[in-house]
Design an enzyme around this catalytic site. Structure first.
Site, mmCIF file in Angstrom:
data_model
loop_
_atom_site.group_PDB
_atom_site.id
_atom_site.type_symbol
_atom_site.label_atom_id
_atom_site.label_comp_id
_atom_site.label_asym_id
_atom_site.label_seq_id
_atom_site.Cartn_x
_atom_site.Cartn_y
_atom_site.Cartn_z
ATOM 1 N N ASP A 206 0.811 -1.200 0.000
ATOM 2 C CA ASP A 206 0.000 0.000 0.000
ATOM 3 C C ASP A 206 0.857 1.268 0.000
ATOM 4 O OD1 ASP A 206 -2.744 1.014 0.334
ATOM 5 O OD2 ASP A 206 -2.027 1.785 2.257
ATOM 6 N N GLU A 256 14.430 -14.696 0.252
ATOM 7 C CA GLU A 256 14.663 -15.927 1.027
ATOM 8 C C GLU A 256 13.543 -16.934 0.796
ATOM 9 O OE1 GLU A 256 14.983 -14.807 5.157
ATOM 10 O OE2 GLU A 256 16.370 -13.174 4.667
#
Ligand code: GLC
Length: 538
Positions: A206, A256
């Site tokens: 956002d 990751e």
């Protein structure tokens, strides 16, 4: 369908936006919830989508529909529990649908523990340093620290009991976080990991362009508050270069987790600026709002498409097409208005007689086939597969959007695109739930219901199903396109394997190119392609 070993699935993926409050109500309290969403996974699976993005579902006072987050690692009890969120993620995965969470990093709710601690602490304390508190101007400090105006209207500053002021680019109940404080960054890295560990595929982020503020907090000299959208200004809080450091930090966390993705909501001046958010170590996707905003004419559409392609390619990426979301007037209604009538002011008090609903409906279907034929990824907003228009006549007493409140009634706000979905032609809330809906559905909403459209070859739902299935069969993985010269008012382009899309934005029917019609957005007139219609040809 995506292949789990393909970590780049998102580059040409199809995404579906779930505004959870209005999707489906499983417990009969009038508000959509996780139970309702889980009960409608069949609908999503039929659409051959790769992922859903769920609007904020965290505990929240809902002053801004959940973009006021009180707790980032939990679920709003009105929507369910964290255990149900886990079930949803797992059940969606069984259907090859990934789940993206909405990350709201620019501000918290004023109900967030951090903000309560800040209010209870002294000026200058570490608790206040997580937000942006300042002394006021004027003799007694009773004037706001600067002249910034909130996106929703009014000053961006609210004063607290001890006389200090805090910054909020949006509602007063959405205090802005201080992203130059490492504690804020650490907290958000942890929040990312929390949802990724649960199996979320990533995040829609956002207001990505608003996180960094000029530490001097200078007055905004330019009167045009929206000028940053059209010109590259050195703006004290939009699209500052420091934002990119923050984004790189998030990206390193996402890297990751193989196959994870984050998409930016970033309203910036041009593709030169937007492409920076899409660099290989930043966002995977940024919404191509220029396409959403292009007016209904061939040159504007072509330009928006080309700019988006060039912009994304300049950083080795592909565009992310979108026509509607929970912040804009639904596209069948936008396209029903003359090009010179802006939809937001029209919503408030525009002349209703200029609305051409038939044209809007036809154009929306044509635009859908256009967007789904372009190379890149695509986001669809719930209800567009049902052809839902904006509910433009909601009465003032039911409006919930802070835009309406904060603008003092000078902007109607975004409720009209957030009206709960019709699932069945009859019933108390057209199948949304068993007991009404938090925003009233208009009479006649049942005509758009999913159960009416299912199996009807002419329905918008079947058009979306067919188009998305063909798209994933024919176009997944391919990122190239080639414009084919065509007459004025018409756009034609070719994709790999001889797949061609033609859209007629002129006023006359045109001859169909040779080939086998795979799909058309409306009825064809013999060998002709009527105005406001698009076709896929093999
Ligand atoms: C984004 C959201 C919008 C929200 C605002 C503040 O623009 O899409 O719905 O009101 O941010 O969080």
């Amino acid at each position: 369908m995506h292949n789990d070993t393909d970590t780049h699935w998102w580059r040409t993926g199809a995404f579906y936006q779930v505004y959870i409050r209005s999707f489906a109500d499983g417990n009969g309290d009038g508000t959509g919830d996780i139970a309702g969403l889980r009960s409608r996974l069949d609908h999503l699976e039929q659409l051959s989508i790769d992922a859903i993005w769920i609007n904020p579902w965290f505990p929240s006072p809902l002053n801004d529909g959940g973009y006021d987050v009180a707790h980032y690692r939990d679920i709003n009890p009105a929507y369910g529990t964290i255990e149900e969120a886990q079930l949803l993620i797992d059940e969606a995965a069984q259907r090859n649908i990934r789940v993206m969470v909405d990350l709201v990093p620019n501000h918290t709710s004023s109900e967030h523990r951090w903000f309560k601690e800040a209010l209870a602490s002294d000026p200058g304390s570490p608790a206040r340093e997580r937000y942006i508190f300042r002394d006021g101007r004027g003799v007694d400090g009773d004037e706001p620290p600067n002249n910034w105006q909130s996106v929703f209207g009014g000053s961006t500053w609210t004063r607290v009991e001890d006389g200090q002021w805090y910054l909020h680019l949006f509602d007063p109940t959405q205090p802005d976080l201080n992203w130059s404080n490492p504690a804020v960054e650490r907290e958000f890295h942890d929040i990312l990991r929390f949802w990724l560990d649960m199996g979320a595929a990533g995040f829609r982020v956002d207001v990505a362009h608003g996180l960094a503020k000029d530490p001097e907090l200078p007055d905004i000299v330019r009167a045009e508050s929206e000028a940053f959208r059209t010109e590259r200004l050195d703006h004290p809080h939009w699209d500052r270069d420091e934002v990119h450091e923050i984004i790189r930090g998030w990206r390193s966390v996402l890297d990751e987790y193989e196959g994870s993705v984050m998409v930016a909501e970033a309203w910036v001046a041009n593709w030169d600026r937007l492409a920076r958010y899409l660099r290989p170590d930043e966002f995977h996707q940024v919404f191509a709002f220029e396409f959403l905003e292009a007016e209904w004419n061939a040159e504007a559409m072509r330009q928006a498409i080309q700019n988006s392609l060039d912009g994304a390619h300049s950083v080795g990426s592909v565009p992310t097409w979108v026509l509607s979301n929970h912040d804009v007037v639904r596209h069948p209604t936008r396209y029903a208005l003359p090009n010179d009538v802006a939809s937001k002011p029209w919503l408030l008090d525009g002349d209703r007689s200029v609305l051409n609903e038939d044209a809007g409906f036809r154009r929306a279907r044509a635009a859908t086939l256009l967007g789904l034929a372009l190379p890149g990824s695509v986001y669809m907003y719930q209800g567009e597969e049902l052809g839902l228009p904006e509910v433009h006549d909601l009465s003032e007493d039911v409006l919930d959007d802070p835009v309406w409140r904060q603008s003092g009634g000078t902007e109607k706000g975004r409720d009209g695109c957030r009206v709960p979905l019709p699932w069945s032609s009859e019933g108390p809330s057209y199948g949304f739930g068993s007991n009404g809906s938090w925003l009233p559905q208009p009479d006649g909403w049942g005509a758009f219901a999913a159960d009416v459209q299912l199996g009807d070859p002419d329905s918008t739902l079947e058009l979306y199903k067919a188009a998305l299935a063909l798209r994933s069969e024919r176009l997944a993985g391919d990122e190239t396109m080639e414009w084919v010269p065509s007459q004025p008012g018409v756009l034609t382009f070719r994709r790999a394997g001889g797949f061609t899309c033609v859209i007629n934005l002129s006023r006359d029917s045109i001859a169909l190119p040779d080939g086998n019609v795979l799909l058309a957005s409306g009825s064809l007139d013999g060998g002709l392609l009527p105005p406001d219609t698009s076709v896929w040809i093999d």
